[in-house]
Design a protein around this motif. Structure first.
Motif, short mmCIF file in Angstrom:
data_model
loop_
_atom_site.label_atom_id
_atom_site.label_comp_id
_atom_site.label_asym_id
_atom_site.label_seq_id
_atom_site.Cartn_x
_atom_site.Cartn_y
_atom_site.Cartn_z
N CYS A 215 26.20 -15.65 16.26
CA CYS A 215 26.19 -14.56 17.24
C CYS A 215 27.56 -13.88 17.22
O CYS A 215 28.46 -14.30 16.50
N THR A 216 27.69 -12.84 18.00
CA THR A 216 28.96 -12.12 18.07
C THR A 216 29.23 -11.71 19.50
O THR A 216 28.30 -11.46 20.28
N ASP A 217 30.51 -11.66 19.86
CA ASP A 217 30.87 -11.16 21.20
C ASP A 217 31.35 -9.71 21.11
O ASP A 217 31.40 -9.03 22.10
N SER A 218 31.72 -9.28 19.97
CA SER A 218 32.10 -7.88 19.70
C SER A 218 32.34 -7.76 18.21
O SER A 218 31.45 -7.39 17.48
N TRP A 219 33.53 -8.16 17.71
CA TRP A 219 33.77 -8.15 16.27
C TRP A 219 34.00 -9.54 15.72
O TRP A 219 34.11 -9.73 14.53
N GLU A 220 34.05 -10.54 16.59
CA GLU A 220 34.19 -11.92 16.13
C GLU A 220 32.81 -12.58 16.06
O GLU A 220 31.92 -12.27 16.83
N ILE A 221 32.68 -13.50 15.11
CA ILE A 221 31.39 -14.14 14.85
C ILE A 221 31.51 -15.63 15.17
O ILE A 221 32.49 -16.29 14.79
#
Length: 193
Positions: A24-30
């Motif tokens: 999943c991602t929170d914005s640009w981090e996976i």
């Protein structure tokens, strides 16, 4: 891309070696998991920030995160489709062989049967199959059509030819083509030796 270029085993090996999904991602981090949980989710990586826009960075991260489950699903689907194609090719070559034998043996198989034989032959082009009579049946029909057309081009007197004075030459040319068709039927690429 051809089958040789798309190495499904190598793709599956890379997918199996990656950190288990889903991601999943929170914005640009996976992160590993279905939803980011601060302090609990295992960090996988991040996309480059600031390349064009925050929206683009988020879209890139969402793509990478989804690829963890999408790629194995796509590999499985390609395997399923290849197996289905193989089943259909086998059924098609059997149908082609059976219909070819029928068309070849019948004095007048009819245009529907010959048309079906032609379409099945096209659909199984390139498929390894035992030799069948599809090319012979289609050549026999082509020869008969050419002979019949030659008779029309050079009718018995007192009928006049549609081709006028050229009727005998046209008929002669058509009869040579009919002889050629009978002598050397087109070899279907899907027929084996």
């Amino acid at each position: 891309m051809t089958d040789q270029q798309l190495d499904l085993d190598a793709i599956q090996t890379r997918a199996n070696a990656a950190t288990p999904g889903p991601w999943c991602t929170d914005s640009w981090e996976i992160y590993q998991g279905t939803e980011y949980e601060p302090g609990l989710s295992m960090w996988i990586g991040e996309t480059c920030r600031g390349t064009s826009s925050l929206e683009q960075d988020r879209a890139d991260a969402a793509f990478v995160a989804a690829a963890r489950t999408d790629v194995p699903a796509l590999v499985a689907e390609v395997h399923r489709l290849r197996a289905r194609v193989a089943e259909l090719e086998e059924a098609g070559t059997y149908a082609r062989s059976a219909l070819a034998a029928l068309c070849y043996d019948l004095e007048d198989p009819g245009s529907n049967a010959l048309g079906a034989l032609y379409e099945i032959s096209r659909a199984t082009t390139g498929v390894e199959a035992p030799r069948d009579d599809a090319a012979l049946a289609l050549a026999k029909h082509a020869s008969e059509v050419l002979e019949h057309t030659a008779d029309i081009a050079d009718p018995e007197p007192p009928e006049a030819s549609f081709f006028g004075d050229y009727g005998p030459q046209v008929a002669d040319w058509l009869r040579r083509r009919a002889t050629d068709a009978r002598r050397t039927p087109a070899v279907l690429p899907s027929s084996g030796a």
